[in-house]
Design an enzyme around this catalytic site. Structure first.
Site, PDB file in Angstrom:
ATOM      1  N   SER A 112       0.839  -1.195   0.000  1.00  0.00           N
ATOM      2  CA  SER A 112       0.000   0.000   0.000  1.00  0.00           C
ATOM      3  C   SER A 112       0.880   1.253   0.000  1.00  0.00           C
ATOM      4  O   SER A 112       1.688   1.440  -0.908  1.00  0.00           O
ATOM      5  CB  SER A 112      -0.961  -0.041   1.189  1.00  0.00           C
ATOM      6  N   GLU A 244      -9.399  -5.853  -3.505  1.00  0.00           N
ATOM      7  CA  GLU A 244      -8.755  -4.622  -3.044  1.00  0.00           C
ATOM      8  C   GLU A 244      -9.747  -3.607  -2.472  1.00  0.00           C
ATOM      9  O   GLU A 244      -9.439  -2.881  -1.534  1.00  0.00           O
ATOM     10  CB  GLU A 244      -7.977  -3.970  -4.189  1.00  0.00           C
ATOM     11  N   HIS A 357      -7.523  -5.671   0.995  1.00  0.00           N
ATOM     12  CA  HIS A 357      -6.378  -4.774   1.120  1.00  0.00           C
ATOM     13  C   HIS A 357      -5.865  -4.794   2.564  1.00  0.00           C
ATOM     14  O   HIS A 357      -6.647  -4.760   3.498  1.00  0.00           O
ATOM     15  CB  HIS A 357      -6.810  -3.366   0.716  1.00  0.00           C
TER      16      HIS A 357
END
Length: 357
Positions: A112, A244, A357
């Site tokens: 990320s 995600e 995510h």
């Protein structure tokens, strides 16, 4: 994890017996440039070091306004958090041999915002010589949230100072910074999200104080640098998770809630596209809805929920990651790409959120 301004430390794990000339893996954690720490249990490097016979390094770096306040002056030149990472990479070059590592075999990797950080080091002339390979998970510097224009960064820094009460001279940024230095770190943390316009596009993925094109560490817009071939030309590994977007959707998107199955109909689906991407015109919204509709499985009540996961996740995480991989391939390098789809058996979130995510 206790919060402290005394945070600029790094961790080193070496296998036993101590190696000589081992590969070095340097981890940069994510957290949107406003949260995170290298001390999380999931980032414990002892297992990786032992199983793969490598030296593992992780570091902390300053976050939020404390790490990315920008005024365009020396008082707050911006990107302090990235410079913390840069300093850690310099330390690795100078000291890792003492831990059995080879400074000529350094791979940086992150997830990320950590992946975007990795990419910034690949782009920055200041960092390119401090490592040899890179891995990026679920982001890159091309993500729309990863970097902000200098003027917007300056205005947000000004807004933060005024919100806290440092409004003696709004046009003298150095005076504002001096005032901010007199307040507690917690006060700054408590106010930094007030600079985000929740009615603006992309607010679900907005970050109050991300990296900025400062002309020093980030010299140009990342997309322009890739278009010009101005980046560290190496083989890379990039990847993303299967789901995600779901993590973000439960934070305010109509019809989504972690305590329900979040089943939505087509009308809600189209409205949620607008909610997530309010700058799209009507034609683009309809084309997006058409493109992401799974026409072969219209009878499945989860179809629109799963489609919105991709509608949000693709532009913010998947596509920016893939774009970097393609750029390196276009320059004759190798890009290894993966999708992580395994759902953790002990996932604390609802199972429908998947490998998120």
């Amino acid at each position: 994890t206790p919060i402290s301004e005394d945070c600029l430390y790094l961790n080193v794990w070496q296998p036993s017996p101590a190696p000589t000339g081992a590969t070095v893996l340097v981890w940069i954690y994510g957290g949107g440039f406003f949260s995170g720490t290298s001390s999380l249990d999931v980032y414990d490097g002892r297992y990786l070091a032992r199983m793969e016979d490598v030296v593992v390094v992780s570091m902390n770096y300053r976050l939020g306004a404390l790490g990315f306040l920008y005024t365009g002056s020396e008082a707050a030149p911006g990107n302090a958090g990235l410079l913390d990472q840069h300093l850690a990479l310099q330390w690795v070059q100078q000291n890792i041999q003492s831990f059995g590592g080879d400074p000529g075999k350094v791979t940086i990797f992150g997830e990320s915002a950590g992946a975007a950080s990795v990419n910034f080091h690949m782009l920055s002339p200041m960092s390119r010589d401090l490592f040899q390979r890179a891995m990026m998970h679920s982001a890159s510097a091309l993500a729309p949230w990863a970097v902000t224009p200098s003027e917007q960064a300056r205005q947000r820094s000004k807004a933060l100072a005024i919100d806290i009460g440092c409004s003696a001279d709004e046009e003298d940024m150095d005076v504002l910074v001096a005032c901010l230095r007199e307040v507690s770190a917690q006060t700054i943390l408590d106010h930094e999200w007030n600079v985000v316009d929740l009615s603006d596009a992309h607010f679900l993925a907005d970050i109050p104080f991300p990296p900025v094109k400062d002309g020093r560490f980030i010299t140009e817009d990342p997309a322009e640098m890739y278009a010009a071939g101005n980046f560290k030309d190496i083989d890379i590994l990039v990847g993303f998770v299967k789901d995600e977007g779901n993590f973000w959707l439960v934070y305010g998107v109509p019809g989504f809630d972690k305590d329900t199955d979040s089943i939505i109909d087509r009308e809600t689906f189209v409205g949620d596209i607008v909610f997530c991407h309010p700058r799209l015109n009507d034609i683009t919204v309809e084309r997006t809805a058409f493109e992401y509709t799974d026409w072969l499985h219209m009878d499945q009540d989860t179809m629109y929920r799963d489609a919105l996961d991709s509608v949000f996740g693709d532009p913010f995480f998947v596509c920016p990651t893939m774009a970097v991989g393609k750029a390196h391939v276009n320059h004759g390098r190798t890009a290894y790409v993966y999708e992580f789809a395994q759902v953790a058996s002990n996932l604390a979130w609802p199972h429908w959120m998947g490998a998120m995510h």
